[in-house]
Enzyme design. Structure first.
Site, PDB file in Angstrom:
ATOM      1  N   TYR A   4      -4.853  -2.677  22.764  1.00 44.11           N
ATOM      2  CA  TYR A   4      -4.096  -1.444  22.997  1.00 44.11           C
ATOM      3  C   TYR A   4      -3.246  -1.115  21.776  1.00 44.11           C
ATOM      4  O   TYR A   4      -2.533  -1.953  21.232  1.00 44.11           O
ATOM      5  CB  TYR A   4      -3.191  -1.567  24.224  1.00 44.11           C
ATOM      6  N   GLY A  35      -1.693   5.838  26.399  1.00 51.86           N
ATOM      7  CA  GLY A  35      -1.270   6.367  27.684  1.00 51.86           C
ATOM      8  C   GLY A  35      -2.405   6.355  28.688  1.00 51.86           C
ATOM      9  O   GLY A  35      -3.076   5.340  28.887  1.00 51.86           O
ATOM     10  N   HIS A  59       1.632  14.735  19.480  1.00 53.59           N
ATOM     11  CA  HIS A  59       2.906  14.424  20.134  1.00 53.59           C
ATOM     12  C   HIS A  59       4.081  15.185  19.510  1.00 53.59           C
ATOM     13  O   HIS A  59       5.172  15.209  20.088  1.00 53.59           O
ATOM     14  CB  HIS A  59       3.178  12.925  20.081  1.00 53.59           C
ATOM     15  N   ASN A  62       7.452   5.178  19.320  1.00 53.98           N
ATOM     16  CA  ASN A  62       7.693   4.555  20.613  1.00 53.98           C
ATOM     17  C   ASN A  62       9.031   3.834  20.648  1.00 53.98           C
ATOM     18  O   ASN A  62       9.093   2.609  20.609  1.00 53.98           O
ATOM     19  CB  ASN A  62       6.554   3.560  20.893  1.00 53.98           C
ATOM     20  N   ARG A  72      51.993  10.952  35.433  1.00 59.19           N
ATOM     21  CA  ARG A  72      52.284   9.560  35.769  1.00 59.19           C
ATOM     22  C   ARG A  72      51.040   8.668  35.690  1.00 59.19           C
ATOM     23  O   ARG A  72      51.135   7.481  35.342  1.00 59.19           O
ATOM     24  CB  ARG A  72      52.866   9.513  37.187  1.00 59.19           C
TER      25      ARG A  72
END
Length: 524
Positions: free
Chosen positions: A54, A61, A84, A197, A285
């Site tokens: 991979y 994907g 992309h 990535n 306060r």
């Protein structure tokens, strides 16, 4: 010029700020170059084997099931970058893109990505040349990292797309690279994916927000003290022993800061004079409790950021030697494995948390400002701090502006990370929305600076209207500094926007803190 040297073990927040905001040069250490070369040897060995790996010899994907032949792999890496780089909308700020690029280079130098040394060097060359790829507002879901923003940066490395030169002019990236003698990279196996990535965009914006908020929280302590003083409040609530019995670190630090600013004041403690009151309002306060909670949130966010800075975020990653039960592919010197470290949840959560804290800090500051302007609650001050109320409106509409900013910050405090939307044919079916969390926090931080600036416009004016009583030396220094910076004092109505802009710059650039710390010493 400052130079940042990247090794294999991450970087520091200060280095990220130096590169993003101060244009520091970037160099790769010999250690990093060695690690890059060793990791590349592993990828090359795996690429030569027939089995699919991979990111090396497959699609990505939802398309990861296809084995890519050797002659198509360079095209595959180019294509993933081009396809992309699909962002839309306005251009992202230069400092954000520089942080994004530098943090991606930080992970590349870890030796866990398989990118060649010459690609890493080209990334550094772009930063050093002041070439900033055009990155768009929309395109990241914060899972598989900030894919679209990082893709636009990788596209520029290839000499494609658009980029901004050191002169701020946008030109084709190829022209800018050529003008600076930088050769575009030709991507090989895994390199396109490795450049895309990561959580680098959201992390960069987190680090810059932390840098800004550290200054703004101190500034808010100062303006809270000025408002307490202008309202003739009591500083007894700032006593260290009161905060020691509720030992939240941020609360104690905030109270100590306010006490330091108010030391020697002739205005505090007059709450029992003409209109006696037992206690000050909560917005006065409880200022240390609210600001302190935000400070502790900031500390947690900095811890998360430090862990992310020490991380190598990529998928798949290159690991040295050995085998594992989940091993995806091995070579003689190491292995490549898929993982989920790119998910932005850890960073997204703290980005949203900071937006919540900033909104609350702005809210309490606005309440103090409104109290200063209301003649029924300001203990003797004129309506809206006007010179001739009715003829003059004073700071009435400045408070409107402050209220509008706070209202927007409340909307921005709605968490982006609570959302998720599936993508990539349901392969990436849960995403962090961390980029969106970072973008809205960036807006919130800018608004917070404006809110604090408006309180700074009101409280010194109120103090100067208190005749016969002297402010604390540190308060007087803050008021004098504001006046010198262009924030004018009481008087007839005038064009007010320039005053507010001057106050914003005085707060944002650290001028307020510098003026006060000349008297108090460093605030916590």
């Amino acid at each position: 010029m400052h130079t940042v040297v990247l090794g294999t073990s991450g970087t520091t927040p200060a280095d990220v700020i130096a590169v993003a905001r101060e244009n520091a040069r970037v160099e790769l250490s010999p250690e990093a170059l060695t690690a890059l070369a060793k990791a590349r040897e592993i990828v090359d060995a795996l690429a030569a084997r027939p089995e699919p790996v991979y990111g090396v010899s497959t699609g990505f994907g939802a398309l990861a099931t296809r084995h890519i032949s050797t002659e198509l792999r360079a095209q595959l890496q180019r294509n993933i970058v081009r396809s992309h780089a699909a962002g839309m909308g306005p251009h992202v700020e230069r400092e954000v893109v520089r942080a994004l690029m530098f943090l991606r280079l930080k992970t590349v130098c870890s030796g866990h990505t398989g990118v060649r040394p010459e690609v890493a060097q080209t990334m550094a060359d772009l930063l050093n040349a002041g070439i900033t790829p055009v990155v768009h507002e929309y395109g990241s879901l914060g899972c598989s990292g900030d894919l679209a923003p990082l893709s636009h940066c990788a596209l520029a490395l290839m000499g494609e797309g658009d980029a901004e030169g050191p002169d701020g002019v946008v030109k084709p990236a190829g022209e800018l690279l050529a003008a600076h003698g930088i050769k575009p990279v030709e991507l090989r196996e895994k390199e396109g994916l490795a450049l895309l990535n990561g959580t680098d965009g959201m992390l960069g914006m987190l680090l810059m927000a932390i840098d800004d908020l550290e200054r703004l929280y101190k500034s808010a302590d100062v303006t809270a003290a000025l408002s307490l003083e202008a309202l003739l409040g009591t500083d007894k609530v700032l006593a260290p022993e009161l905060h020691a019995i509720r030992p939240h670190p941020g609360q104690g630090a905030s109270a100590a800061n306010m006490a330091a600013v108010l030391a020697g004041s002739g205005l505090t403690g007059h709450h029992q004079d003409d209109a006696p009151r037992v206690q000050d309002a909560y917005s006065v306060r409880c200022a240390p409790q609210v600001a302190g909670a935000g400070r502790d949130t900031l500390t947690h966010a900095a811890l998360v950021a430090s862990r992310e800075l020490a991380s190598a975020v990529d998928n798949p990653v290159v690991l040295p030697g050995g085998t594992s039960r989940s091993s995806e592919a091995e070579s003689g010197g190491g292995r490549v494995e898929s993982n989920g470290n790119f998910h932005g949840a850890p960073v997204a959560y703290v980005l949203d948390f900071l937006a919540i804290a900033a909104a609350d800090l702005a809210s309490i500051a606005e309440r103090r400002t409104d109290r200063l302007l209301d003649k029924n609650r300001s203990h003797g001050l004129p309506p809206f701090l006007a010179d001739d109320a009715g003829v003059d409106s004073g700071l009435m509409i400045a408070q409107y502006t402050q209220a509008a900013l706070v209202s927007e910050m409340k909307r921005l405090a709605v968490p982006a990370s609570a959302d998720s939307i599936p993508s990539s044919a349901m392969q990436e079916d849960h995403v962090s929305m961390g980029w969106s969390a970072a973008r809205k926090l960036r807006t919130a931080v800018g608004n917070l600076a404006r809110v604090v600036a408006i309180e700074l416009s009101a409280s010194p004016r109120a103090t100067e209207l208190r005749t016969g009583l002297s402010p604390a030396p540190a308060s007087a220094a803050a008021i004098a500094g504001a006046r010198a910076a262009g924030v004018e004092g009481p008087g007839p109505d005038r064009y007010l926007s320039p005053d507010l802009a001057a106050a914003e710059s005085f707060v944002r650039d650290g001028g307020l803190l510098a003026a006060v710390e000349k008297v108090t010493g460093p605030l916590a």
